[in-house]
Each structure stands twice: as C-alpha cells, then as structure tokens.
Design a protein around this motif. Structure first.
Motif, PDB file in Angstrom:
ATOM      1  N   ASP A  59     -67.625  46.960 -54.341  1.00  0.00           N
ATOM      2  CA  ASP A  59     -66.716  46.388 -53.365  1.00  0.00           C
ATOM      3  C   ASP A  59     -66.840  44.874 -53.416  1.00  0.00           C
ATOM      4  O   ASP A  59     -67.896  44.349 -53.796  1.00  0.00           O
ATOM      5  CB  ASP A  59     -67.001  46.904 -51.959  1.00  0.00           C
ATOM      6  CG  ASP A  59     -65.770  46.862 -51.063  1.00  0.00           C
ATOM      7  OD1 ASP A  59     -65.815  47.427 -49.956  1.00  0.00           O
ATOM      8  OD2 ASP A  59     -64.760  46.239 -51.455  1.00  0.00           O
ATOM      9  N   LYS A  65     -61.633  39.279 -55.422  1.00  0.00           N
ATOM     10  CA  LYS A  65     -61.118  40.474 -56.100  1.00  0.00           C
ATOM     11  C   LYS A  65     -60.220  40.079 -57.259  1.00  0.00           C
ATOM     12  O   LYS A  65     -59.360  39.216 -57.142  1.00  0.00           O
ATOM     13  CB  LYS A  65     -60.338  41.339 -55.110  1.00  0.00           C
ATOM     14  CG  LYS A  65     -61.231  42.114 -54.163  1.00  0.00           C
ATOM     15  CD  LYS A  65     -60.430  43.004 -53.224  1.00  0.00           C
ATOM     16  CE  LYS A  65     -61.344  43.787 -52.300  1.00  0.00           C
ATOM     17  NZ  LYS A  65     -60.588  44.614 -51.329  1.00  0.00           N
ATOM     18  N   THR A 104     -71.186  46.193 -47.059  1.00  0.00           N
ATOM     19  CA  THR A 104     -70.390  45.021 -47.411  1.00  0.00           C
ATOM     20  C   THR A 104     -70.540  43.935 -46.361  1.00  0.00           C
ATOM     21  O   THR A 104     -69.576  43.227 -46.048  1.00  0.00           O
ATOM     22  CB  THR A 104     -68.917  45.426 -47.571  1.00  0.00           C
ATOM     23  OG1 THR A 104     -68.459  46.030 -46.345  1.00  0.00           O
ATOM     24  CG2 THR A 104     -68.740  46.408 -48.704  1.00  0.00           C
TER      25      THR A 104
END
Length: 121
Positions: A59, A65, A104
């Motif tokens: 993650d 990302k 996370t």
C-alpha cells in the motif's frame, strides 16, 4: 536487538530515480510487515509505503502511487523502495520501519536511523 539500517539516499534532480535499501537484523524478518516513512523539514512524519510479511500486499500514500515501489527479499532480510519521477516535495528523511502488523500509519514498532533524500528542482 533489532537493527534497521537504511542506505541509498542522496541528492537527485527532479524527474530522477533513487533506490533505498534497508537491512534488517535481530528480528524474525519473515514475520514482520515493513514500511517506509518519511519526514520532511518542518513537517510531521508521513507514511509512504508498506509491504506485508510475504510481500503479497502493498500500500502507498496517494502522492507516491505510480512512482514508488516497495519490495522485499526475505532470503536477504532486505526491504527496498524504488523511487521514480522524483519531485522536490519528496525531499525528506526516509525511515525504514518494522511491525508485526501490516498498517498504513506511522505507528511502527521498530525504526531505523533514516536516510536523507533531497530532490532539486
């Protein structure tokens, strides 16, 4: 005792790449989730990426990302962070962290000393 030692930081121009490495010892590495967490000057620590014990789950924080990739090698007790398309806002001290739980957030149990990443514009 648990030791996490980061390496691979440095100075890079915007758009460039760096690969951070973290060598772990003193823990059952295969049983720990690993993460990269960063702290920019004057800011709080920020979760960047995490990987589960076997590496099947990862993650990332939204801002990285598609640019950063976390990976691990359980045979070598190593975790990596490949950083591409770096931006000046990625400038920070990057910490390797370990915890029995995959999460996370920044509340990991064990931390390294950090490695500086500086991205120039």
């Amino acid at each position: 005792q648990v030791q996490l030692v980061e390496s691979g930081g440095g100075l890079v121009q915007a758009g460039g790449s760096l690969r951070l490495s973290c060598a772990a010892s003193g823990l059952a590495f295969r049983s720990y989730a690993m993460a990269w967490i960063r702290q920019a000057p004057g800011k709080e620590r920020e979760f960047v990426a995490a990987i589960s014990w076997g590496g099947r789950t990862t993650d990332y924080t939204t801002s990285v990302k598609g640019r950063f990739t976390i990976s691990r090698d359980n045979a070598k007790n190593m975790v990596y962070l490949q950083m591409n398309s770096l931006k000046p806002e990625d400038t920070a001290v990057y910490y390797c962290a370990a915890d029995a739980l995959f999460k996370t957030v920044i509340t990991y149990k064990y931390w390294g000393q950090g490695t500086q990443v500086t991205v120039s514009s």
